[in-house]
Design an enzyme around this catalytic site. Structure first.
Site, PDB file in Angstrom:
ATOM      1  N   GLU A   1       0.848  -1.198   0.000  1.00  0.00           N
ATOM      2  CA  GLU A   1       0.000   0.000   0.000  1.00  0.00           C
ATOM      3  C   GLU A   1       0.881   1.244   0.000  1.00  0.00           C
ATOM      4  O   GLU A   1       2.013   1.212   0.494  1.00  0.00           O
ATOM      5  CB  GLU A   1      -0.892   0.033   1.255  1.00  0.00           C
ATOM      6  CG  GLU A   1      -1.699  -1.227   1.484  1.00  0.00           C
ATOM      7  CD  GLU A   1      -2.305  -1.255   2.889  1.00  0.00           C
ATOM      8  OE1 GLU A   1      -2.512  -0.173   3.474  1.00  0.00           O
ATOM      9  OE2 GLU A   1      -2.539  -2.373   3.391  1.00  0.00           O
TER      10      GLU A   1
ATOM     11  N   LYS B   1       2.184   4.659   1.424  1.00  0.00           N
ATOM     12  CA  LYS B   1       2.285   5.218   2.772  1.00  0.00           C
ATOM     13  C   LYS B   1       1.957   6.711   2.707  1.00  0.00           C
ATOM     14  O   LYS B   1       2.817   7.535   2.415  1.00  0.00           O
ATOM     15  CB  LYS B   1       3.670   4.987   3.363  1.00  0.00           C
ATOM     16  CG  LYS B   1       3.772   5.354   4.836  1.00  0.00           C
ATOM     17  CD  LYS B   1       5.138   5.010   5.393  1.00  0.00           C
ATOM     18  CE  LYS B   1       5.205   5.309   6.883  1.00  0.00           C
ATOM     19  NZ  LYS B   1       5.000   6.727   7.171  1.00  0.00           N
TER      20      LYS B   1
ATOM     21  N   ASP C   1       1.314  10.476   3.605  1.00  0.00           N
ATOM     22  CA  ASP C   1       2.013  11.357   4.543  1.00  0.00           C
ATOM     23  C   ASP C   1       0.989  12.266   5.210  1.00  0.00           C
ATOM     24  O   ASP C   1       0.672  13.354   4.717  1.00  0.00           O
ATOM     25  CB  ASP C   1       3.065  12.181   3.798  1.00  0.00           C
ATOM     26  CG  ASP C   1       4.106  12.759   4.732  1.00  0.00           C
ATOM     27  OD1 ASP C   1       4.151  12.343   5.901  1.00  0.00           O
ATOM     28  OD2 ASP C   1       4.880  13.627   4.295  1.00  0.00           O
TER      29      ASP C   1
ATOM     30  N   TYR D   1      -7.267   2.116   6.004  1.00  0.00           N
ATOM     31  CA  TYR D   1      -6.441   1.000   5.569  1.00  0.00           C
ATOM     32  C   TYR D   1      -6.384  -0.180   6.536  1.00  0.00           C
ATOM     33  O   TYR D   1      -5.736  -1.174   6.251  1.00  0.00           O
ATOM     34  CB  TYR D   1      -5.006   1.468   5.298  1.00  0.00           C
ATOM     35  CG  TYR D   1      -4.386   2.292   6.409  1.00  0.00           C
ATOM     36  CD1 TYR D   1      -4.096   1.745   7.654  1.00  0.00           C
ATOM     37  CD2 TYR D   1      -4.076   3.632   6.201  1.00  0.00           C
ATOM     38  CE1 TYR D   1      -3.520   2.495   8.664  1.00  0.00           C
ATOM     39  CE2 TYR D   1      -3.493   4.392   7.205  1.00  0.00           C
ATOM     40  CZ  TYR D   1      -3.217   3.824   8.435  1.00  0.00           C
ATOM     41  OH  TYR D   1      -2.657   4.566   9.430  1.00  0.00           O
TER      42      TYR D   1
ATOM     43  N   LYS E   1      10.521   3.183   3.451  1.00  0.00           N
ATOM     44  CA  LYS E   1      10.445   4.643   3.323  1.00  0.00           C
ATOM     45  C   LYS E   1      11.423   5.139   2.270  1.00  0.00           C
ATOM     46  O   LYS E   1      12.594   4.752   2.258  1.00  0.00           O
ATOM     47  CB  LYS E   1      10.703   5.317   4.669  1.00  0.00           C
ATOM     48  CG  LYS E   1       9.676   4.926   5.740  1.00  0.00           C
ATOM     49  CD  LYS E   1       9.777   5.767   6.975  1.00  0.00           C
ATOM     50  CE  LYS E   1       9.199   7.142   6.751  1.00  0.00           C
ATOM     51  NZ  LYS E   1       9.146   7.936   8.001  1.00  0.00           N
TER      52      LYS E   1
ATOM     53  N   CYS F   1      25.700  46.023   4.461  1.00  0.00           N
ATOM     54  CA  CYS F   1      24.303  45.759   4.126  1.00  0.00           C
ATOM     55  C   CYS F   1      24.075  45.896   2.621  1.00  0.00           C
ATOM     56  O   CYS F   1      24.467  46.915   2.029  1.00  0.00           O
ATOM     57  CB  CYS F   1      23.386  46.733   4.881  1.00  0.00           C
ATOM     58  SG  CYS F   1      21.639  46.575   4.439  1.00  0.00           S
TER      59      CYS F   1
ATOM     60  N   CYS G   1      21.614  49.188   2.083  1.00  0.00           N
ATOM     61  CA  CYS G   1      21.988  50.574   2.393  1.00  0.00           C
ATOM     62  C   CYS G   1      23.486  50.796   2.525  1.00  0.00           C
ATOM     63  O   CYS G   1      23.933  51.943   2.674  1.00  0.00           O
ATOM     64  CB  CYS G   1      21.277  51.038   3.665  1.00  0.00           C
ATOM     65  SG  CYS G   1      21.838  50.185   5.156  1.00  0.00           S
TER      66      CYS G   1
ATOM     67  N   CYS H   1      21.972  44.601  10.200  1.00  0.00           N
ATOM     68  CA  CYS H   1      22.240  45.949   9.721  1.00  0.00           C
ATOM     69  C   CYS H   1      21.756  46.917  10.804  1.00  0.00           C
ATOM     70  O   CYS H   1      20.562  46.928  11.131  1.00  0.00           O
ATOM     71  CB  CYS H   1      21.517  46.228   8.408  1.00  0.00           C
ATOM     72  SG  CYS H   1      21.584  47.961   7.920  1.00  0.00           S
TER      73      CYS H   1
ATOM     74  N   CYS I   1      17.576  52.090   6.494  1.00  0.00           N
ATOM     75  CA  CYS I   1      17.699  50.896   5.645  1.00  0.00           C
ATOM     76  C   CYS I   1      16.302  50.545   5.134  1.00  0.00           C
ATOM     77  O   CYS I   1      15.397  50.277   5.949  1.00  0.00           O
ATOM     78  CB  CYS I   1      18.284  49.737   6.456  1.00  0.00           C
ATOM     79  SG  CYS I   1      18.516  48.226   5.496  1.00  0.00           S
TER      80      CYS I   1
END
Length: 667
Positions: free
Chosen positions: A113, A115, A117, A224, A311, A405, A408, A423, A429
């Site tokens: 089957e 799996k 999630d 299931y 998995k 930065c 600026c 910054c 800025c």
């Protein structure tokens, strides 16, 4: 040597418990499933070799998870076990050999089957009607969420056909890719944070207290497993067909496999084609088909011996790093981002990946134009997990973290004990200036409706606003030329700006954005200083005498008022009629019913906002505090309550309430 082994076992147990708590209580995946299972296998091996360190609470002997207080706790009549995991065919072959040894003269076939999630659920049916739905919890008990489950159209409320009188159906609640994307599109329009992945969103949705909101999430379900004292047939596959006839949504992709070769074909097919599905899967579940054989094999302390989960590993692809750019957050934090040569990963084209901070770049040893490995293990945002050094160009230079930065040009600073660079040019800025104005209009501050982040960014680029005081000079004629701005919207914005002039002083003080002055601190300051002028003139000694105000906050307040631009903004706000003095009814209370009691709220609240809850506490004589300690009387929990709840449960003097119980205290 013995002490070293014991220390290693204890550390592994502690780490796995923390990972389990984050995953099952907070819906946070702190590492990939593959990495988690590798650690679990390592612990299991050491424990087997050293039985003298046995612990009944080891993660290897219990199903990961925990119980929240949002819903009634219900004991499972039949324990909900977890499955043993495998990541390669060698594990499956070893499993098959153990089974064949038990049934040397019998044929063994499997049901394979997908799996899904999502989040596990157990549903009780009596006389063909849905009676109760309970989450897996810790495997022994879970949360009763029947009303929420009733909203999921895949789950029948009444059955049809020759169903047994009483039984349980186990299944998975999940969110389709389409519905997940629709939810995030709507959240983006509303300016809310996007959900990270469908699994976490589905799990969190199940714990919402408003079933109407759950319905809007449009969850799906696949059933299931039939659980009962007696079985009406002899095989798991026959149960599948029975369940489908009774009205259950059963996976169309499930298949009977006569041998392990057919199982491998099934796994290889879906490992390759899983991204064509309208929902997410993270592996394949294998079960022995014959129910008598299942019963004979039985269970270990943790898992059924007759089932195994294969998995899929987190997908990893190789691509080329084209450049590294740096983003400036609204608080001045700098985040490096890798621009990648577009590559297909887990069904989507990946062009960017976060690099987090300078330490992460150094840990990877990243060079310009490196070929990098990118992984997307269940999260929307991909990450770089390694480098192919064999393909590195000989003249390639190591990535050097920026010094200034990118917005600026100001030299960056790094605060001790923090990973990020910042910054410091918070007043000029651009991202910080815009962020400060967005904070000012937010609901918890001046609550200026209809003035969202996009509009503020447009106003800033048009040089119409540079600080919160500029909002009060805006006219409708200035707003109308903006993109997607109709006359009605412009009128609403002007009306909301005018309305904000009645917002009380404590909210204005929070809104102007003094560093470290949050909602609670702002209220404490207003309680002790009647006007903005009094606060401005207060000495450090006077400030630290205020409850919960330390030297760090006091110095931040002093720095704010020492800046001429901030003072100019305050004077302008005063001229425009903003409330900068304490209201006469500031400390009026509805009652003293909560007098001398302390409260803390955690998790996502659904019956009221956190702001409204804290206001109710204060209006009724109580006190809000910020952390779990012996000084706390009541912890009020909402959805996804995590570490604070666990800490509170360990302190006997703390009373834990849900939202309705908190309202009951207020009569």
């Amino acid at each position: 040597m013995s002490e070293n082994i014991q220390h290693k076992i204890e550390n592994l147990r502690k780490e796995l418990h923390q990972l389990n708590e984050a995953y099952y209580l907070n819906d946070e995946s702190l590492m990939s499933d593959f990495e988690f299972d590798q650690k679990l296998e390592e612990l299991k091996k050491i424990e087997t070799e050293n039985p003298e360190f046995f612990d009944a609470n080891s993660p290897t002997l219990r199903v990961g998870g925990g119980i929240t207080k949002n819903f009634p706790t219900v004991q499972h009549q039949f324990r909900m076990y977890s499955l043993d995991n495998s990541y390669d065919f060698d594990d499956l072959e070893d499993w098959e050999k153990r089974i064949e040894k038990s049934f040397e003269k019998e044929d063994v076939e499997f049901v394979a089957e997908l799996k899904y999630d999502g989040a596990s659920i157990s549903i009780l049916y009596e006389n063909g009607k849905l009676i109760q739905a309970v989450t897996r919890g810790d495997g022994f008990q879970g949360d009763e969420i029947t009303n929420n489950i009733r909203t999921i159209s895949d789950i029948p409320l009444t059955l049809k056909g020759d169903f047994p009188e009483r039984f349980f159906m186990r299944g998975e609640i999940y969110l389709s890719r389409k519905n997940f994307n629709s939810i995030n599109e709507k959240r983006e329009e509303e300016g809310l944070d996007l959900f990270m992945n469908p699994r976490n969103t589905a799990s969190g949705s199940l714990k919402m207290q408003d079933s109407g909101e759950v319905r809007k999430r449009r969850l799906s379900a696949v059933l299931y497993q039939f659980i009962s004292e007696d079985y009406p047939v002899e095989s798991h596959w026959e149960l599948f067909q029975k369940a489908k006839a009774w009205g259950f949504n059963i996976s169309d992709q499930a298949k009977v496999c006569k041998n392990l070769e057919e199982v491998k074909e099934f796994i290889n097919y879906w490992d390759k084609n899983r991204h064509d599905l309208p929902f997410e899967i993270d592996g394949i579940v294998l079960k022995i088909n014959n129910l008598n054989q299942q019963q004979e094999l039985g269970y270990t302390a943790k898992s059924p011996r007759w089932a195994m989960a294969y998995k899929f590993k987190a997908e990893k692809v190789e691509t080329k790093l084209e450049s590294v750019v740096y983003q400036v957050g609204r608080t001045g934090a700098i985040t490096p981002v890798a621009n990648l040569k577009p590559v297909l990963l887990a069904g989507t084209t990946v062009k960017r990946a976060t690099l987090h901070n300078e330490d992460q770049i150094k840990k990877l040893g990243l060079h310009e134009h490196d070929f990098v490995f990118v992984e997307k293990g269940g999260e929307i945002i991909p990450k770089i997990v390694g480098i192919n050094e064999e393909k590195r160009e000989s003249n390639s230079r190591e990535i050097e973290y920026i010094k200034n930065c990118p917005e600026c040009g100001t030299e960056l600073v790094k605060i001790e004990d923090q990973a990020n660079h910042f910054c410091p040019n918070e007043l000029h800025c651009p991202p910080q200036v815009v962020g400060r104005m967005i904070h000012y209009v937010s609901r918890k501050a001046l609550d200026i409706e209809n003035l969202g982040s996009e509009t503020i960014e447009q106003l800033y680029k048009a040089k119409l606003v540079e600080n919160p005081a500029d909002f009060y000079t805006l006219t409708k004629e200035q707003l109308l030329p903006l993109e997607r701005m109709a006359e009605k919207s412009a009128n609403n914005i002007i009306e909301s700006i005018t309305k904000s002039k009645t917002i009380p002083f404590e909210k204005v003080l929070f809104g102007i954005g003094i560093k470290h002055v949050g909602e609670t601190v702002a209220k404490k300051l207003v309680k002790n200083f009647n006007t903005i002028e009094e606060l401005q003139k207060a000495t450090l000694e006077e400030l630290v005498q205020v409850e919960d105000i330390g030297i760090k906050i006091a110095e931040s307040i002093h720095e704010f008022f020492a800046n001429d631009e901030n003072l100019l903004m305050i004077n302008r706000l005063k001229e425009y009629g903003i409330q900068l003095e304490k209201a006469e009814n500031f400390e009026e209370k509805d009652s003293n019913i909560l007098a001398e009691k302390t409260f803390l709220f955690t998790g996502k609240l659904s019956l009221f906002t956190r702001e409204a809850a804290e206001e109710m506490v204060e209006k009724n004589g109580g006190k809000n505090i910020s952390a779990v300690s012996k000084n706390l009387n009541y912890l009020v929990v909402g959805e996804k309550a995590g570490s604070k709840l666990k800490k509170a449960q360990a302190i006997e003097s703390i009373t834990i309430l849900d939202e309705q119980e908190f309202l009951d205290l207020l009569k």
